[in-house]
Write a protein that holds these residues in place. Structure first.
Motif, PDB file in Angstrom:
ATOM      1  N   ARG A  59       0.865  -1.181   0.000  1.00 29.87           N
ATOM      2  CA  ARG A  59       0.000   0.000   0.000  1.00 29.87           C
ATOM      3  C   ARG A  59       0.895   1.222   0.000  1.00 29.87           C
ATOM      4  NH1 ARG A  59      -5.630   0.718   2.597  1.00 29.87           N
ATOM      5  NH2 ARG A  59      -6.174   2.337   1.129  1.00 29.87           N
ATOM      6  N   PHE A  60       0.646   2.133  -0.929  1.00 27.33           N
ATOM      7  CA  PHE A  60       1.459   3.331  -1.090  1.00 27.33           C
ATOM      8  C   PHE A  60       0.524   4.532  -1.021  1.00 27.33           C
ATOM      9  CE2 PHE A  60       3.630   6.530  -3.744  1.00 27.33           C
ATOM     10  CZ  PHE A  60       4.867   6.537  -3.130  1.00 27.33           C
ATOM     11  N   ARG A  61       0.700   5.375   0.004  1.00 27.02           N
ATOM     12  CA  ARG A  61      -0.162   6.541   0.204  1.00 27.02           C
ATOM     13  C   ARG A  61       0.731   7.750   0.454  1.00 27.02           C
ATOM     14  NH1 ARG A  61      -4.203   4.417   4.786  1.00 27.02           N
ATOM     15  NH2 ARG A  61      -5.608   6.028   4.052  1.00 27.02           N
ATOM     16  N   TYR A  62       0.911   8.548  -0.575  1.00 21.53           N
ATOM     17  CA  TYR A  62       1.839   9.673  -0.456  1.00 21.53           C
ATOM     18  C   TYR A  62       1.255  10.919  -1.078  1.00 21.53           C
ATOM     19  CZ  TYR A  62       6.074  12.488  -1.026  1.00 21.53           C
ATOM     20  OH  TYR A  62       7.007  13.496  -0.984  1.00 21.53           O
ATOM     21  N   MET A  63       1.029  11.905  -0.243  1.00 20.18           N
ATOM     22  CA  MET A  63       0.638  13.229  -0.698  1.00 20.18           C
ATOM     23  C   MET A  63       1.362  14.219   0.201  1.00 20.18           C
ATOM     24  SD  MET A  63      -3.369  12.622  -1.607  1.00 20.18           S
ATOM     25  CE  MET A  63      -3.646  14.228  -2.312  1.00 20.18           C
ATOM     26  N   ARG A  64       2.504  14.661  -0.258  1.00 22.50           N
ATOM     27  CA  ARG A  64       3.379  15.517   0.544  1.00 22.50           C
ATOM     28  C   ARG A  64       2.652  16.756   1.062  1.00 22.50           C
ATOM     29  NH1 ARG A  64       9.586  16.585  -0.471  1.00 22.50           N
ATOM     30  NH2 ARG A  64       9.972  18.095   1.195  1.00 22.50           N
ATOM     31  N   HIS A  65       1.811  17.333   0.239  1.00 26.44           N
ATOM     32  CA  HIS A  65       1.095  18.541   0.635  1.00 26.44           C
ATOM     33  C   HIS A  65       0.336  18.335   1.950  1.00 26.44           C
ATOM     34  CE1 HIS A  65      -1.358  22.153   0.361  1.00 26.44           C
ATOM     35  NE2 HIS A  65      -2.411  21.384   0.573  1.00 26.44           N
ATOM     36  N   TRP A  66      -0.383  17.212   2.094  1.00 22.60           N
ATOM     37  CA  TRP A  66      -1.190  16.968   3.292  1.00 22.60           C
ATOM     38  C   TRP A  66      -0.315  16.673   4.505  1.00 22.60           C
ATOM     39  CZ3 TRP A  66      -5.226  19.320   2.262  1.00 22.60           C
ATOM     40  CH2 TRP A  66      -5.864  19.212   1.038  1.00 22.60           C
ATOM     41  N   ILE A  67       0.848  16.114   4.287  1.00 20.48           N
ATOM     42  CA  ILE A  67       1.788  15.890   5.399  1.00 20.48           C
ATOM     43  C   ILE A  67       2.309  17.239   5.893  1.00 20.48           C
ATOM     44  CG2 ILE A  67       4.040  14.928   6.018  1.00 20.48           C
ATOM     45  CD1 ILE A  67       3.411  12.649   3.964  1.00 20.48           C
ATOM     46  N   GLU A  68       2.697  18.096   4.963  1.00 24.36           N
ATOM     47  CA  GLU A  68       3.250  19.404   5.346  1.00 24.36           C
ATOM     48  C   GLU A  68       2.197  20.302   5.984  1.00 24.36           C
ATOM     49  OE1 GLU A  68       5.014  20.617   1.628  1.00 24.36           O
ATOM     50  OE2 GLU A  68       6.937  19.685   2.158  1.00 24.36           O
ATOM     51  N   THR A  69       0.968  20.321   5.431  1.00 23.28           N
ATOM     52  CA  THR A  69      -0.054  21.197   6.020  1.00 23.28           C
ATOM     53  C   THR A  69      -0.495  20.708   7.391  1.00 23.28           C
ATOM     54  OG1 THR A  69      -1.836  20.090   4.797  1.00 23.28           O
ATOM     55  CG2 THR A  69      -0.908  22.092   3.814  1.00 23.28           C
ATOM     56  N   ALA A  70      -0.467  19.399   7.623  1.00 19.45           N
ATOM     57  CA  ALA A  70      -0.791  18.883   8.963  1.00 19.45           C
ATOM     58  C   ALA A  70       0.206  19.412   9.976  1.00 19.45           C
ATOM     59  CB  ALA A  70      -0.789  17.356   8.970  1.00 19.45           C
ATOM     60  N   HIS A  71       1.473  19.351   9.646  1.00 22.54           N
ATOM     61  CA  HIS A  71       2.510  19.845  10.553  1.00 22.54           C
ATOM     62  C   HIS A  71       2.368  21.348  10.787  1.00 22.54           C
ATOM     63  CE1 HIS A  71       4.259  15.902   9.844  1.00 22.54           C
ATOM     64  NE2 HIS A  71       5.037  16.124  10.898  1.00 22.54           N
ATOM     65  N   GLN A  72       2.024  22.084   9.741  1.00 22.20           N
ATOM     66  CA  GLN A  72       1.843  23.536   9.876  1.00 22.20           C
ATOM     67  C   GLN A  72       0.652  23.863  10.778  1.00 22.20           C
ATOM     68  OE1 GLN A  72       1.444  24.798   5.806  1.00 22.20           O
ATOM     69  NE2 GLN A  72       3.605  24.407   5.349  1.00 22.20           N
ATOM     70  N   MET A  81      14.656  14.281   8.945  1.00 21.48           N
ATOM     71  CA  MET A  81      14.792  12.993   8.244  1.00 21.48           C
ATOM     72  C   MET A  81      13.571  12.706   7.375  1.00 21.48           C
ATOM     73  SD  MET A  81      17.679  11.935   8.731  1.00 21.48           S
ATOM     74  CE  MET A  81      19.065  11.700   9.782  1.00 21.48           C
ATOM     75  N   LEU A  82      12.396  13.111   7.827  1.00 21.94           N
ATOM     76  CA  LEU A  82      11.196  12.933   7.001  1.00 21.94           C
ATOM     77  C   LEU A  82      11.287  13.815   5.758  1.00 21.94           C
ATOM     78  CD1 LEU A  82       8.387  11.842   6.395  1.00 21.94           C
ATOM     79  CD2 LEU A  82       7.464  13.614   7.929  1.00 21.94           C
ATOM     80  N   ARG A  83      11.704  15.059   5.920  1.00 21.30           N
ATOM     81  CA  ARG A  83      11.858  15.960   4.775  1.00 21.30           C
ATOM     82  C   ARG A  83      12.845  15.380   3.765  1.00 21.30           C
ATOM     83  NH1 ARG A  83      15.546  19.087   3.494  1.00 21.30           N
ATOM     84  NH2 ARG A  83      16.433  19.256   5.562  1.00 21.30           N
ATOM     85  N   ILE A  84      13.972  14.873   4.260  1.00 20.45           N
ATOM     86  CA  ILE A  84      14.971  14.279   3.364  1.00 20.45           C
ATOM     87  C   ILE A  84      14.387  13.060   2.654  1.00 20.45           C
ATOM     88  CG2 ILE A  84      17.179  13.031   3.295  1.00 20.45           C
ATOM     89  CD1 ILE A  84      18.092  14.930   5.598  1.00 20.45           C
ATOM     90  N   ALA A  85      13.688  12.204   3.398  1.00 23.74           N
ATOM     91  CA  ALA A  85      13.091  11.007   2.799  1.00 23.74           C
ATOM     92  C   ALA A  85      12.074  11.393   1.724  1.00 23.74           C
ATOM     93  CB  ALA A  85      12.429  10.150   3.872  1.00 23.74           C
ATOM     94  N   MET A  86      11.266  12.431   1.985  1.00 21.32           N
ATOM     95  CA  MET A  86      10.289  12.857   0.982  1.00 21.32           C
ATOM     96  C   MET A  86      10.974  13.493  -0.225  1.00 21.32           C
ATOM     97  SD  MET A  86       6.886  14.059   3.122  1.00 21.32           S
ATOM     98  CE  MET A  86       7.607  15.572   3.747  1.00 21.32           C
ATOM     99  N   ASP A  87      12.069  14.215  -0.005  1.00 19.93           N
ATOM    100  CA  ASP A  87      12.836  14.775  -1.129  1.00 19.93           C
ATOM    101  C   ASP A  87      13.372  13.656  -2.020  1.00 19.93           C
ATOM    102  OD1 ASP A  87      12.398  17.366  -0.219  1.00 19.93           O
ATOM    103  OD2 ASP A  87      14.411  17.604   0.643  1.00 19.93           O
ATOM    104  N   VAL A  88      13.939  12.626  -1.399  1.00 18.25           N
ATOM    105  CA  VAL A  88      14.469  11.484  -2.160  1.00 18.25           C
ATOM    106  C   VAL A  88      13.335  10.792  -2.904  1.00 18.25           C
ATOM    107  CG1 VAL A  88      15.533   9.202  -1.945  1.00 18.25           C
ATOM    108  CG2 VAL A  88      16.494  11.148  -0.696  1.00 18.25           C
ATOM    109  N   LEU A  89      12.202  10.591  -2.221  1.00 14.56           N
ATOM    110  CA  LEU A  89      11.053   9.949  -2.851  1.00 14.56           C
ATOM    111  C   LEU A  89      10.558  10.782  -4.033  1.00 14.56           C
ATOM    112  CD1 LEU A  89       8.984   7.670  -2.898  1.00 14.56           C
ATOM    113  CD2 LEU A  89       7.674   8.940  -1.169  1.00 14.56           C
ATOM    114  N   ASP A  90      10.432  12.096  -3.852  1.00 16.70           N
ATOM    115  CA  ASP A  90       9.996  12.970  -4.944  1.00 16.70           C
ATOM    116  C   ASP A  90      10.935  12.876  -6.140  1.00 16.70           C
ATOM    117  OD1 ASP A  90       7.805  13.862  -3.498  1.00 16.70           O
ATOM    118  OD2 ASP A  90       8.793  15.711  -2.833  1.00 16.70           O
ATOM    119  N   ASP A  91      12.243  12.937  -5.885  1.00 17.23           N
ATOM    120  CA  ASP A  91      13.224  12.845  -6.972  1.00 17.23           C
ATOM    121  C   ASP A  91      13.131  11.494  -7.678  1.00 17.23           C
ATOM    122  OD1 ASP A  91      14.103  15.385  -6.367  1.00 17.23           O
ATOM    123  OD2 ASP A  91      15.906  14.720  -5.298  1.00 17.23           O
TER     124      ASP A  91
END
Length: 131
Positions: A59-72, A81-91
């Protein structure tokens, strides 16, 4: 690296999706559900991994926008480390795109949202043509 897999497989808070572009109704229930202390709990409980396998199924559930807005919304700093992991995943997802075609009117593409990473470009209509 292991730290990336750790970040992708641990529960991560997501923003709460609501009707009316987040405005919803103006009743007392809606107002209470948006109080800071309640929103903090709602977002905390809305946590799940980006990537998980269970009983041989992925199961793959990835929407960076909703992760970032939740934190905000709850004034949490996005873990480095999460930011780095999401950057690597995005790339990786950007480089590994398998299908990048313009769909024509009437075309349809069906995929399993739970196991296919996908995105889409904004719709661009043809001037003078109905959309």
């Amino acid at each position: 690296p292991k730290f990336i897999m750790h970040e992708l497989t641990r529960p991560i808070p997501r923003d709460i999706l609501e009707n009316g572009k987040g405005r919803g109704n103006d009743d007392i229930g809606t107002q209470l559900s948006r109080a800071d202390s309640i929103m903090h709990l709602r977002i905390s409980y809305n946590s799940y991994p980006i990537y998980v396998t269970q009983k041989g199924r992925m199961r793959f559930r990835y929407m960076r926008h909703w992760i970032e807005t939740a934190h905000q919304k709850v004034h949490w700093r996005l873990p480095t480390m999460l930011r780095i992991a999401m950057d690597v995943l995005d790339d990786t997802l950007t480089e590994g795109c398998c299908f990048h075609e313009r769909l024509e009117r009437g075309d349809i593409l069906i995929c399993n949202n739970s196991c296919v990473a996908h995105g889409r470009d904004a719709f661009q209509g043809v001037p003078g043509q109905p959309s």
